[in-house]
Design an enzyme around this catalytic site. Structure first.
Site: not given
Ligand code: SAH
Length: 531
Positions: A60, A87, A203
């Site tokens: 995704d 999407k 988030m």
């Molecule tokens: N499973 C993911 C989190 C998914 S929830 C993990 O372990 O990182 C999605 C949230 O993750 C986003 O809204 C943001 O808060 C954070 N996130 C994911 N990738 C990011 C990145 N490269 N930089 C900053 N925040 C990130």
């Protein structure tokens, strides 16, 4: 693509391992794989192995395209099946999740080895466990491959440790998805305010003002240091800092929007001391690399290591010429006193031709070898051939200077392993020194231009800081690919005087010219300019 190739090379055992696994496998298998936060280097080895060997990938929005490219670096009997489930469409979150679960179950039941690629760690706010539940219920076997979660990685790349001896002894990962102002919240913000450790918020862009208020209400000092890291670990990562009470305003003012990791706690102050990622000399610079695909890796990697965002646009590609003349030159090899090489391409093609005749380095035992630069000499040495002359500067003129005082050039037959359209300097100079030159053209650079439309639009938009050129032919091909008007919008960095002249001829501003005409020399000149 090159980065992906480097990664699989590093993986090494990958392919063999995937095959053995596949052999023992009769039913399908779903791997819930953490893709890491963005930097492709933060994918785990296990994740990389699976991407290279799986039958299908379900990914995704947060999946880095460089990781998808990994899936196709090796030739496969059947191409990998790609499913983009990112999407948004009109469907609700839960309807979408049901569809993804059903897709994973179906692919697994079809007997496929499926990688479900998820940003960060699959089980940290990633709904990976819901997918595992669906697979377990359907009796489809699965494996979970953890990933580097954004909360830790974005913080680390911003120079913020989530724990630090004497400063923070605990860390809480918390979602900001739930609005603390609503009764439905399940997060006990005042307990977190009292806990005293680091808070890492996922988030939480929109809800930050209310979360900050809830924390302050729970007793946390409004002066607590806080940072927001947008697009953590990506080349365009941005970090802003403030306090618990000011951060939301700072973010608003700086236009920081999702994806963001917010870190709250005294550890944030350590960024001053150990910030590194955004302090590298080329951080925030967008640099276009125009080398042929097969050659781009060393330049791109060096630029990336210095912090640049690299846009690869192979201006040219190598087309091997009719092998006939080379073959007959090799057959007459004992007539030559010298063989001259001016590029790694020539070395590679020459060596392949030698091997095709079942010959090796011993066939050149009586011939002397000249090379124009250190990379060409290194390529020869890889084939077990050491050069007899290496000039101090890396242009044809310097090679000629080095040959001038020797007695074994005059009247001697020289094989010049050339590129089609190469300058006449070396040939003319050798003839002037009294040599009899056989010029055999091994290859030519032809325009490639992959991705040139996209790059053209970007350049017109002022979207690049620099374009690098390592040959006159790449200047010409670049200008032809993106158009004159777009080409002159970006400043050029050139490997040496000949390339610079070609760039100026096309109306480009040459902002940087390497003092030493090598790839490391070019990178050093660029770094010095921006430092
Ligand atoms: N499973 C993911 C989190 C998914 S929830 C993990 O372990 O990182 C999605 C949230 O993750 C986003 O809204 C943001 O808060 C954070 N996130 C994911 N990738 C990011 C990145 N490269 N930089 C900053 N925040 C990130």
């Amino acid at each position: 693509m090159t980065q992906a190739r480097r990664m699989t090379e590093a993986l090494g055992r990958t392919e063999a391992l995937g095959r053995t696994e596949a052999l023992g496998m009769t039913t399908g298998m779903v791997y819930l794989v953490g893709a890491g936060p963005g930097d492709p280097g933060l994918l785990t080895l296990r994740g990389g192995e699976l991407l290279v060997t799986c039958d299908a990938i379900v990914y995704d929005a947060l999946a880095n395209p460089a990781l998808l490219a990994l899936a196709s670096v090796h030739e496969r009997a059947t191409p990998v099946e790609l499913h983009d489930v990112g999407k948004r469409g009109g469907a609700s979150e839960s309807a979408r999740q049901d569809e993804i679960n059903a897709l994973l179950v179906r692919l697994g039941k079809e007997g496929k080895r499926v990688v479900r690629l998820k940003g960060g760690d699959p089980l940290v706010f990633g709904r990976g466990s819901e997918e595992a539940q669906a697979l377990a219920e359907a009796g489809v076997p699965f494996e979970i491959v953890p990933g580097v979660t954004a909360g830790i990685a974005a913080a680390a790349y911003a120079g913020i440790p989530v724990t630090h001896r004497g400063i923070a002894t605990s860390v809480t990962f918390v979602t900001g998805h739930e609005d603390p102002a609503k009764d439905t919240t399940t997060v006990d913000w005042s307990a977190l305010a009292r806990a005293g450790g680091t808070i890492v918020l996922y988030m939480g862009v929109k809800t930050l003002p209310r979360i900050a208020a809830a924390l302050v209400g729970g007793g946390m000092s409004p002066e607590t240091p806080a940072a927001a890291v947008q697009w953590g670990t990506h080349p365009h990562q941005r970090t802003v800092t403030g306090t618990l009470s000011t951060l939301a305003d700072v973010m608003e003012r700086e236009g920081i929007s999702a994806p963001v990791i917010t870190i709250i706690g005294p550890v944030v102050a350590l960024r001053e001391e150990i910030g590194w990622f955004d302090r590298r000399p080329l951080f925030g610079k967008r640099i276009v690399v125009t080398r042929a695909r097969s050659q781009a890796a060393s330049l791109s990697e060096r630029l990336r290591a210095a912090g640049a965002e690299v846009i690869e646009m192979p201006a040219t590609q190598i087309e091997v010429a009719d092998p006939g003349p080379l073959r007959s030159a090799i057959a007459r090899r004992d007539e030559y006193g010298w063989i001259m090489f001016t590029s790694q391409n020539a070395v590679r093609i020459f060596w392949d031709a030698l091997r095709a005749e079942s010959l090796d380095a011993r066939a050149l035992a009586r011939v002397k070898i000249g090379a124009v630069g250190p990379a060409t000499a290194a390529a020869l040495l890889d084939c077990g051939i050491a050069v007899d002359v290496s000039p101090d500067r890396f242009v044809a003129e310097a090679l000629l200077d080095a040959l001038r005082d020797r007695r074994d050039v005059r009247g001697v037959r020289v094989l010049y392993a050339a590129a089609q359209g190469a300058r006449e300097t070396l040939q003319d100079g050798l003839e002037e020194l009294g040599a009899v030159v056989d010029r055999v053209e091994l290859y030519r650079s032809v325009p490639d231009g992959a991705g040139s439309e996209e790059l053209r639009a970007r350049l017109l938009d002022g979207g690049a800081d620099l374009v690098t050129f390592t040959s006159a032919s790449s200047v010409k091909a670049f200008v032809a690919a993106v158009g004159d008007d777009a080409a002159v919008r970006v400043r050029a960095a050139s490997i040496g005087p000949i390339t610079s002249a070609a760039a100026r001829e096309h109306g480009l501003e040459v902002a940087i010219e390497a003092t030493e005409s090598t790839i490391p020399g070019l990178v050093a000149a660029i770094t010095a300019q921006f430092a």
